[in-house]
Structures are given as C-alpha cells and as structure tokens.
Design a protein around this motif. Structure first.
Motif, PDB file in Angstrom:
ATOM      1  N   GLY A   1      82.465  12.259  15.188  1.00  0.00           N
ATOM      2  CA  GLY A   1      82.163  13.678  15.326  1.00  0.00           C
ATOM      3  C   GLY A   1      80.691  13.991  15.515  1.00  0.00           C
ATOM      4  O   GLY A   1      80.314  15.155  15.598  1.00  0.00           O
ATOM      5  N   VAL A   2      79.835  12.965  15.589  1.00  0.00           N
ATOM      6  CA  VAL A   2      78.396  13.182  15.797  1.00  0.00           C
ATOM      7  C   VAL A   2      78.016  12.432  17.063  1.00  0.00           C
ATOM      8  O   VAL A   2      77.760  11.225  17.033  1.00  0.00           O
ATOM      9  N   ASN A   3      77.988  13.139  18.178  1.00  0.00           N
ATOM     10  CA  ASN A   3      77.790  12.482  19.469  1.00  0.00           C
ATOM     11  C   ASN A   3      76.300  12.349  19.796  1.00  0.00           C
ATOM     12  O   ASN A   3      75.803  12.879  20.787  1.00  0.00           O
TER      13      ASN A   3
ATOM     14  N   GLY B   1      81.026  30.668  16.953  1.00  0.00           N
ATOM     15  CA  GLY B   1      81.942  30.199  15.928  1.00  0.00           C
ATOM     16  C   GLY B   1      82.288  28.742  16.148  1.00  0.00           C
ATOM     17  O   GLY B   1      81.466  27.957  16.615  1.00  0.00           O
ATOM     18  N   LYS B   2      83.534  28.376  15.868  1.00  0.00           N
ATOM     19  CA  LYS B   2      83.955  26.984  15.955  1.00  0.00           C
ATOM     20  C   LYS B   2      85.005  26.831  17.046  1.00  0.00           C
ATOM     21  O   LYS B   2      85.954  27.606  17.115  1.00  0.00           O
ATOM     22  N   GLY B   3      84.815  25.834  17.876  1.00  0.00           N
ATOM     23  CA  GLY B   3      85.778  25.606  18.948  1.00  0.00           C
ATOM     24  C   GLY B   3      85.299  24.542  19.892  1.00  0.00           C
ATOM     25  O   GLY B   3      84.364  23.801  19.606  1.00  0.00           O
ATOM     26  N   GLY B   4      85.957  24.451  21.029  1.00  0.00           N
ATOM     27  CA  GLY B   4      85.615  23.515  22.086  1.00  0.00           C
ATOM     28  C   GLY B   4      86.134  24.058  23.389  1.00  0.00           C
ATOM     29  O   GLY B   4      86.805  25.096  23.431  1.00  0.00           O
TER      30      GLY B   4
ATOM     31  N   GLY C   1      85.238  19.376  20.969  1.00  0.00           N
ATOM     32  CA  GLY C   1      84.062  19.884  20.286  1.00  0.00           C
ATOM     33  C   GLY C   1      84.005  19.384  18.851  1.00  0.00           C
ATOM     34  O   GLY C   1      84.551  18.327  18.519  1.00  0.00           O
ATOM     35  N   PRO C   2      83.406  20.158  17.959  1.00  0.00           N
ATOM     36  CA  PRO C   2      83.268  19.735  16.557  1.00  0.00           C
ATOM     37  C   PRO C   2      84.490  20.101  15.719  1.00  0.00           C
ATOM     38  O   PRO C   2      84.381  20.699  14.649  1.00  0.00           O
ATOM     39  N   THR C   3      85.686  19.741  16.217  1.00  0.00           N
ATOM     40  CA  THR C   3      86.919  20.114  15.521  1.00  0.00           C
ATOM     41  C   THR C   3      87.795  18.889  15.314  1.00  0.00           C
ATOM     42  O   THR C   3      87.545  17.819  15.875  1.00  0.00           O
ATOM     43  N   ASP C   4      88.868  19.071  14.556  1.00  0.00           N
ATOM     44  CA  ASP C   4      89.837  17.995  14.352  1.00  0.00           C
ATOM     45  C   ASP C   4      91.025  18.141  15.289  1.00  0.00           C
ATOM     46  O   ASP C   4      92.075  17.522  15.082  1.00  0.00           O
ATOM     47  N   ALA C   5      90.886  18.951  16.330  1.00  0.00           N
ATOM     48  CA  ALA C   5      91.973  19.193  17.270  1.00  0.00           C
ATOM     49  C   ALA C   5      91.593  18.684  18.659  1.00  0.00           C
ATOM     50  O   ALA C   5      90.423  18.687  19.040  1.00  0.00           O
TER      51      ALA C   5
ATOM     52  N   ILE D   1      96.540  21.411  18.548  1.00  0.00           N
ATOM     53  CA  ILE D   1      97.076  20.082  18.854  1.00  0.00           C
ATOM     54  C   ILE D   1      96.231  19.066  18.091  1.00  0.00           C
ATOM     55  O   ILE D   1      95.089  18.783  18.458  1.00  0.00           O
ATOM     56  N   ARG D   2      96.780  18.559  17.028  1.00  0.00           N
ATOM     57  CA  ARG D   2      96.058  17.559  16.220  1.00  0.00           C
ATOM     58  C   ARG D   2      96.678  16.192  16.503  1.00  0.00           C
ATOM     59  O   ARG D   2      97.478  15.676  15.733  1.00  0.00           O
TER      60      ARG D   2
END
Length: 432
Positions: free
Chosen positions: A92-94, A335-338, A370-374, A414-415
């Motif tokens: 998660g850290v690119n 916010g949070k997303g990709g 992005g910075p998510t678990d999906a 979608i995980r």
C-alpha cells in the motif's frame, strides 16, 4: 444476475493474466535457458511471486542451476525453492525504499557475476519502477523521491517522470541489461502501461531509452521545478547533459530480448469471450483508455444511454468493455478512493434513474485501487435503492473524491485481495 455476470466477466479477465502459466508457456521453447550452466533470475513487480513460481515450474528438472531474487511488496509469498522474494516496500506504499535499493544492488552484483554461457531471466510486472530503485552515485534516495513527488504534484505525465527517473538510476533505462555478462537475457513482462511501451514499463530496466539528460532537464524547466528540485539531482542531470555521465542505453545487445507475455489487451480478450459465452453482444472500447476518470465516466454513460434508448451502437443485452488506466486529479480536501471506485460512482451519478437495468463494474486487475483495500466497485439498481434509502447522492461523493466511503455505505466494494498480477484496469458495463 447482471451483477454476477459482470463479476464473472471481470474475473475471467484477471484469471487469463495470472503470471505463473504465462511464464511457463513463455519458457517452454527457450532451449538456451534449459541448457545453461546457470540461470540468473532478477526483476521486480506485483506479479513477481507468480512469475517466479512459473519459472521454477518450467525448470523443475534443473532447479539446482537457478538462483536469483525479485523485489516485491512486503507480505507477498509463493512456494519457491531457489528464487528469493525480497520485500522492497510495505504493501500500500508505492514509493521506493532503502530495502528496494539493497535488492536492486544484489541484482546488479548477480548479473555482473555471470559466466560467458550463463543466461538470465528478468521478470518485470506492474509496480516495478518503485520496487527497483538504485540511485546514481551522488544522488540519495530521498533526493530522487523528492523530485518524483514534485513531478507528480504538478501533473507530469508518466513518460516525463520516467525520463527524469531513468537518468538518475543505475538499473532503469536499460542499465540492468547492461550489467549482464552472460550469453542471453530474456525479459518476460506483464505490462501495466497503456500501449505496452518497453521503455516505460518499470522504467525499462532491460529496454533501450529514447530520452536524454537534456530531455530530463527540459521536463524540470517545463514545470518550473528547477529551483525546488534537490541540488544533487540538478547537478547530476546537468553534468550528464554536458557529457560527464554516460547516457542511458539507446540500443540493446542482440543477446537481450524483451517479451510482453501479459497485458490489458489479453485481459480484455478474455472478458469478451466470457461475455459472449453469457449471451451478450460486446462493444470493446479497447485498452488505450486514458484521461480524467470523471470525463471517461461521462462518455461511457452516454454510450449506455444510446444502447438503452436506441440500440446504438448495439442492442441489449449488451456488454461494454474498456481497459487502460485513467487518472484522478485530487482537490485540497480529497476523501478516500481510487480511479476505479470514482469511475463507478461517476457513472451512477451521471445515469441516475437510468441505471435501472444496468450494472457498472470497474476494478484494478491487481486487486488494489488507490489507498484502499478494494479493487474497485460494482453498482446497479440496488445501489439506487440504497442511495434513496439513505438520502445521499453519488455526485456528492464524486465531488469529494470519496467513492470508497460511498460504496462502503451502499454496498458494492470489490474486495478481491491481491490478485498476483497487474495489467491496469478492466471495466465491465452490462446493459439488459
């Protein structure tokens, strides 16, 4: 049923680019590799564990001749006997790390140790550029990371960023291949770049580089970054422009071969086959889709409307496919997303009630958005009902670039988990 169909089509796209079988098939006819005294394995990327597993399976009867390592994100594993997976960065850290530098330096030493009859296999996949850092002498990793962040913030293209990064690296721009002293090097590549340009994928460690030191300096001038760029970076690039450092490779030896074995196009072809098997007429918009995510979503929503209202360019039941990789320009309080989550949210916002009878899915084939678990999200008429029940609108979340929390509330994330491959994004829109 449409949601299940969309997921099945997306999964078919991901499954066909699983790296182990791709590598096994690629190595079947490589006689030089099967008869070499040593097979040296190097490379980097998110598909590294699967690619390494495929190589060991292909050379199962001569594993005692195989040695090497791959830089991969921490936590990635595979049942390997001879190839070491080196944790080059946290998940998660690119960003490049000191651990990545250590792995890259081990690879350089290994390739330089090759005997005249040894062969090498370089396994490259998505994320390889950040996973394979080796700054030139006089430039620190912090300096290189700083200029990369400056270029990213000002909107530089991937080609522009790679131009600068390659001229600050001991492995990129063909320099990894340059270090090899053996008989033959085969680079097997799972591409995560639109159009599969060899010099761009992982910044081209085994490919010729058409750019120059002068080009790298011009990129910094274009974005007015000369004053904010670390002084060590500027000094090195200026010295290179004046001929005091060797250029990146402009041609590669005949003993080096670069071969793309997995790509977004391969994934889309599998998605099309699955959609047709499920009874859909297919509109394949191709793997060259780029641009701002919301703009692409608006265009796709228009295509959906045309199919629903007039049966143009094809009648329902229809499946629209598109690949590539879009971008999201973030505001000050994002916010949070990709990009995949935002694409689905933006199509929902644009179609509104016309989402009835439509399923929209977008997912990163690597399982990360992005910075998510999906990997991404899927939306349909059930999404409309959930929005109405909670008295919220998709557009509010799109404007805040907060699509992860939208789908966390209404369902549809979608995980998939990390898939072990990476060929950009696949989007599936089903119209009944």
């Amino acid at each position: 049923m449409s949601r299940e169909h969309a997921l099945a089509i997306w999964n078919a796209a991901v499954d066909v680019v699983r790296p182990a079988p791709l590598v096994r098939a690629a190595l079947e006819a490589e006689r030089a590799i099967h008869t070499a005294p040593r097979v040296l394995v190097v490379g980097a990327g998110k598909a590294g564990p699967g690619m390494a597993q495929g190589l060991e399976e292909a050379l199962a009867d001569r594993l005692d001749r195989v040695e090497g390592l791959l830089n991969v994100p921490a936590g990635m594993t595979a049942p390997l006997k001879r190839i070491r997976l080196h944790a080059a960065r946290p998940q998660g850290v690119n960003e490049p790390t000191a651990e990545g530098v250590a792995g890259a330096e081990d690879m350089l030493r290994l390739l330089q140790s090759a005997g005249p009859d040894d062969v090498a296999v370089c396994l490259i996949s998505g994320g390889g550029s950040a996973l394979l850092p080796a700054p030139v002498e006089g430039v620190s990793l912090a300096d290189k990371l700083a200029v990369t962040k400056l270029l990213h913030r000002c909107g530089a293209t991937i080609d522009e960023m790679n131009c600068v990064r390659k001229h600050l690296s001991r492995v990129k721009g063909g320099r990894l291949a340059e270090a090899f002293r053996g008989k033959r090097l085969v680079s097997l590549i799972v591409s995560d770049v639109v159009g599969d340009p060899l010099d761009v994928i992982a910044s081209g460690p085994t490919a010729p580089d058409p750019t120059t030191f002068a080009d790298a300096l011009q990129v910094l001038r274009k974005y007015e970054l000369s004053r904010s760029t670390p002084s060590a970076v500027l000094r090195y690039l200026e010295a290179g422009s004046n001929g005091r450092h060797p250029e990146t490779l402009k041609t590669i030896p005949a003993s080096v071969e670069n071969r793309v074995i997995g790509s977004n196009r391969v994934a889309l072809d599998a998605a099309k086959r699955k959609a047709e098997e499920l009874g859909y007429r297919v509109l394949d918009l191709g793997s060259f889709v780029e641009g701002e995510t919301r703009h692409v979503a608006t265009a796709v929503a228009g295509v959906v409307r045309s199919i629903k209202r007039g049966g143009v360019p094809l009648r329902a039941p229809a499946c629209v496919l598109l690949g590539g990789e879009t971008t999201v320009t973030l505001g000050a309080n994002a916010g949070k997303g990709g990009r995949n989550l935002e694409f689905v949210a933006a199509v929902v916002a644009k179609l509104g009630a016309e989402l009835e009878g439509v399923t929209v899915l977008s997912g990163g084939t690597d399982g990360e958005d992005g910075p998510t678990d999906a990997a991404g999200a899927v939306a349909d008429a059930a999404t409309l009902a959930a929005l109405a029940e909670q008295k919220i609108t998709a557009d509010d979340f799109v404007q805040r670039h907060d699509a992860y929390y939208l789908f966390d509330r209404v369902g549809g994330l979608i995980r998939s988990g990390l898939t072990g491959t990476n060929v950009m994004d696949v989007r599936v829109i089903v119209v009944q």
